[in-house]
Scaffold this motif. Sequence first.
Motif, PDB file in Angstrom:
ATOM      1  N   ILE A  16       3.856  -0.467  -3.001  1.00  0.00           N
ATOM      2  CA  ILE A  16       4.593  -1.686  -3.311  1.00  0.00           C
ATOM      3  C   ILE A  16       5.657  -1.947  -2.248  1.00  0.00           C
ATOM      4  CG2 ILE A  16       6.341  -2.625  -4.891  1.00  0.00           C
ATOM      5  CD1 ILE A  16       3.591  -3.138  -5.884  1.00  0.00           C
ATOM      6  N   ARG A  17       6.355  -0.874  -1.847  1.00  0.00           N
ATOM      7  CA  ARG A  17       7.409  -1.067  -0.846  1.00  0.00           C
ATOM      8  C   ARG A  17       6.814  -1.630   0.447  1.00  0.00           C
ATOM      9  NH1 ARG A  17       9.411   3.794   1.172  1.00  0.00           N
ATOM     10  NH2 ARG A  17       9.465   4.543  -0.952  1.00  0.00           N
ATOM     11  N   ASP A  18       5.686  -1.070   0.887  1.00  0.00           N
ATOM     12  CA  ASP A  18       5.045  -1.554   2.112  1.00  0.00           C
ATOM     13  C   ASP A  18       4.653  -3.028   1.990  1.00  0.00           C
ATOM     14  OD1 ASP A  18       5.350   0.929   3.150  1.00  0.00           O
ATOM     15  OD2 ASP A  18       3.245   1.517   3.024  1.00  0.00           O
ATOM     16  N   ILE A  19       4.133  -3.394   0.830  1.00  0.00           N
ATOM     17  CA  ILE A  19       3.699  -4.784   0.648  1.00  0.00           C
ATOM     18  C   ILE A  19       4.909  -5.716   0.573  1.00  0.00           C
ATOM     19  CG2 ILE A  19       2.466  -6.386  -0.885  1.00  0.00           C
ATOM     20  CD1 ILE A  19       0.564  -4.013  -1.548  1.00  0.00           C
ATOM     21  N   VAL A  20       5.987  -5.250  -0.034  1.00  0.00           N
ATOM     22  CA  VAL A  20       7.213  -6.067  -0.091  1.00  0.00           C
ATOM     23  C   VAL A  20       7.739  -6.327   1.324  1.00  0.00           C
ATOM     24  CG1 VAL A  20       9.662  -6.006  -0.774  1.00  0.00           C
ATOM     25  CG2 VAL A  20       7.886  -5.484  -2.455  1.00  0.00           C
ATOM     26  N   VAL A  21       7.727  -5.285   2.169  1.00  0.00           N
ATOM     27  CA  VAL A  21       8.184  -5.448   3.553  1.00  0.00           C
ATOM     28  C   VAL A  21       7.292  -6.463   4.283  1.00  0.00           C
ATOM     29  CG1 VAL A  21       8.431  -4.248   5.788  1.00  0.00           C
ATOM     30  CG2 VAL A  21       9.256  -3.168   3.690  1.00  0.00           C
ATOM     31  N   LEU A  22       5.992  -6.361   4.048  1.00  0.00           N
ATOM     32  CA  LEU A  22       5.050  -7.299   4.673  1.00  0.00           C
ATOM     33  C   LEU A  22       5.309  -8.737   4.197  1.00  0.00           C
ATOM     34  CD1 LEU A  22       2.363  -7.892   6.277  1.00  0.00           C
ATOM     35  CD2 LEU A  22       1.181  -7.490   4.119  1.00  0.00           C
ATOM     36  N   ASP A  63      -3.867  -4.571   5.135  1.00  0.00           N
ATOM     37  CA  ASP A  63      -5.138  -4.132   4.548  1.00  0.00           C
ATOM     38  C   ASP A  63      -4.942  -3.674   3.102  1.00  0.00           C
ATOM     39  OD1 ASP A  63      -6.381  -4.694   6.891  1.00  0.00           O
ATOM     40  OD2 ASP A  63      -6.385  -2.648   7.642  1.00  0.00           O
ATOM     41  N   LEU A  64      -3.819  -3.029   2.881  1.00  0.00           N
ATOM     42  CA  LEU A  64      -3.504  -2.543   1.541  1.00  0.00           C
ATOM     43  C   LEU A  64      -3.353  -3.724   0.569  1.00  0.00           C
ATOM     44  CD1 LEU A  64      -2.664   0.144   0.094  1.00  0.00           C
ATOM     45  CD2 LEU A  64      -0.298  -0.516   0.550  1.00  0.00           C
ATOM     46  N   MET A  65      -2.624  -4.731   1.010  1.00  0.00           N
ATOM     47  CA  MET A  65      -2.400  -5.903   0.164  1.00  0.00           C
ATOM     48  C   MET A  65      -3.722  -6.600  -0.174  1.00  0.00           C
ATOM     49  SD  MET A  65       0.033  -9.217   0.814  1.00  0.00           S
ATOM     50  CE  MET A  65      -1.066 -10.034   1.950  1.00  0.00           C
ATOM     51  N   LEU A  66      -4.604  -6.682   0.844  1.00  0.00           N
ATOM     52  CA  LEU A  66      -5.888  -7.351   0.619  1.00  0.00           C
ATOM     53  C   LEU A  66      -6.686  -6.673  -0.492  1.00  0.00           C
ATOM     54  CD1 LEU A  66      -7.253  -8.348   4.132  1.00  0.00           C
ATOM     55  CD2 LEU A  66      -5.891  -9.672   2.530  1.00  0.00           C
ATOM     56  N   VAL A  67      -6.488  -5.383  -0.650  1.00  0.00           N
ATOM     57  CA  VAL A  67      -7.217  -4.656  -1.687  1.00  0.00           C
ATOM     58  C   VAL A  67      -6.466  -4.696  -3.022  1.00  0.00           C
ATOM     59  CG1 VAL A  67      -8.157  -2.423  -2.365  1.00  0.00           C
ATOM     60  CG2 VAL A  67      -8.211  -3.107   0.035  1.00  0.00           C
ATOM     61  N   LYS A  68      -5.168  -4.399  -2.956  1.00  0.00           N
ATOM     62  CA  LYS A  68      -4.395  -4.194  -4.182  1.00  0.00           C
ATOM     63  C   LYS A  68      -4.014  -5.479  -4.913  1.00  0.00           C
ATOM     64  CE  LYS A  68      -4.011   0.291  -3.793  1.00  0.00           C
ATOM     65  NZ  LYS A  68      -4.313   1.272  -4.825  1.00  0.00           N
ATOM     66  N   CYS A  69      -3.756  -6.528  -4.173  1.00  0.00           N
ATOM     67  CA  CYS A  69      -3.174  -7.709  -4.809  1.00  0.00           C
ATOM     68  C   CYS A  69      -4.211  -8.723  -5.267  1.00  0.00           C
ATOM     69  CB  CYS A  69      -2.155  -8.359  -3.885  1.00  0.00           C
ATOM     70  SG  CYS A  69      -0.825  -7.228  -3.466  1.00  0.00           S
ATOM     71  N   ILE A  70      -5.476  -8.353  -5.213  1.00  0.00           N
ATOM     72  CA  ILE A  70      -6.494  -9.283  -5.707  1.00  0.00           C
ATOM     73  C   ILE A  70      -7.232  -8.671  -6.889  1.00  0.00           C
ATOM     74  CG2 ILE A  70      -6.857 -10.513  -3.530  1.00  0.00           C
ATOM     75  CD1 ILE A  70      -9.453  -8.735  -3.277  1.00  0.00           C
ATOM     76  N   LYS A  71      -6.621  -7.637  -7.469  1.00  0.00           N
ATOM     77  CA  LYS A  71      -7.271  -6.951  -8.577  1.00  0.00           C
ATOM     78  C   LYS A  71      -7.265  -7.838  -9.822  1.00  0.00           C
ATOM     79  CE  LYS A  71      -7.203  -2.511 -10.907  1.00  0.00           C
ATOM     80  NZ  LYS A  71      -6.566  -2.643 -12.216  1.00  0.00           N
ATOM     81  N   PRO A  96       1.174  -8.353  13.451  1.00  0.00           N
ATOM     82  CA  PRO A  96       1.540  -7.260  14.366  1.00  0.00           C
ATOM     83  C   PRO A  96       0.978  -5.926  13.887  1.00  0.00           C
ATOM     84  CG  PRO A  96       3.484  -8.513  13.677  1.00  0.00           C
ATOM     85  CD  PRO A  96       2.350  -8.988  12.843  1.00  0.00           C
ATOM     86  N   ASP A  97       0.693  -5.044  14.824  1.00  0.00           N
ATOM     87  CA  ASP A  97       0.097  -3.746  14.494  1.00  0.00           C
ATOM     88  C   ASP A  97       0.879  -2.974  13.441  1.00  0.00           C
ATOM     89  OD1 ASP A  97      -2.019  -4.116  16.097  1.00  0.00           O
ATOM     90  OD2 ASP A  97      -1.290  -2.901  17.767  1.00  0.00           O
ATOM     91  N   THR A  98       2.209  -3.095  13.507  1.00  0.00           N
ATOM     92  CA  THR A  98       3.044  -2.347  12.551  1.00  0.00           C
ATOM     93  C   THR A  98       2.761  -2.740  11.104  1.00  0.00           C
ATOM     94  OG1 THR A  98       4.730  -3.956  13.110  1.00  0.00           O
ATOM     95  CG2 THR A  98       5.087  -1.708  13.893  1.00  0.00           C
ATOM     96  N   TYR A  99       2.237  -3.955  10.901  1.00  0.00           N
ATOM     97  CA  TYR A  99       1.992  -4.423   9.533  1.00  0.00           C
ATOM     98  C   TYR A  99       0.527  -4.337   9.114  1.00  0.00           C
ATOM     99  CZ  TYR A  99       6.709  -6.316   9.668  1.00  0.00           C
ATOM    100  OH  TYR A  99       8.064  -6.459   9.772  1.00  0.00           O
ATOM    101  N   LYS A 100      -0.319  -3.947  10.060  1.00  0.00           N
ATOM    102  CA  LYS A 100      -1.765  -3.952   9.791  1.00  0.00           C
ATOM    103  C   LYS A 100      -2.153  -3.138   8.555  1.00  0.00           C
ATOM    104  CE  LYS A 100      -4.198  -6.489  12.592  1.00  0.00           C
ATOM    105  NZ  LYS A 100      -4.012  -6.462  14.046  1.00  0.00           N
ATOM    106  N   GLN A 101      -1.550  -1.951   8.456  1.00  0.00           N
ATOM    107  CA  GLN A 101      -1.898  -1.068   7.352  1.00  0.00           C
ATOM    108  C   GLN A 101      -1.498  -1.685   6.009  1.00  0.00           C
ATOM    109  OE1 GLN A 101      -0.389   2.861   8.146  1.00  0.00           O
ATOM    110  NE2 GLN A 101      -1.657   3.748   6.535  1.00  0.00           N
ATOM    111  N   SER A 102      -0.274  -2.241   5.962  1.00  0.00           N
ATOM    112  CA  SER A 102       0.199  -2.887   4.734  1.00  0.00           C
ATOM    113  C   SER A 102      -0.658  -4.100   4.412  1.00  0.00           C
ATOM    114  CB  SER A 102       1.645  -3.344   4.889  1.00  0.00           C
ATOM    115  OG  SER A 102       2.439  -2.319   5.378  1.00  0.00           O
TER     116      SER A 102
END
Length: 120
Positions: free
Chosen positions: A104-110, A48-56, A40-46
């Motif tokens: 982190i909060r945004d990714i946890v919600v996602l 994209d963020l997860m795709l960058v941050k959580c594969i470091k 859903p659009d509401t989660y799109k930003q989170s």
Amino acid sequence: MKRYLVLAVYLILVGYSIAEARIKVTGRGDKMTFSADGIPDTYKQSFDLMLVKCIKCHTMERTVIAVQTGRAPITGQPFNKQAVKAYGIKMLRKPDSNMNKKEIRDIVVLLNYFLDENSK
Ligand code: HEC
């Protein structure tokens, strides 16, 4: 005969449970990741963020498997909403995590959303 019937029912049930798993995933092994399809659009930003941050430090496979199986793959701990929050904080605290509390909060919600979708 009866045994085949049991087997057939079993296969149908297994087939269903896979088809019903809502979380869409692409790739295998190291390339395994969450699919952007149907996010859903509401989660799109989170997302994209997860795709960058959580594969470091590790691949997304680890997170995908945790969501799909409900178990954290390294320690075997349950991966439920409570655990997601704890893992978020744990990842945040790692040296060089390069994430702030809001991210982190945004990714946890996602991830909670993924867990909900996966249990439908
Ligand atoms: C700074 C490096 C680093 C970053 C960034 C990072 N991780 Fe991790 N992650 C690790 C390490 C190291 C482990 C190995 C187990 C441990 O230390 O918990 C791990 C393990 C995991 C596990 C398995 C835990 C277990 O107990 O089996 C999951 C799930 C996970 N990470 C998800 C994430 C998510 C989601 C993000 C993004 C918010 C993320 N990681 C970002 C380093 C990182």
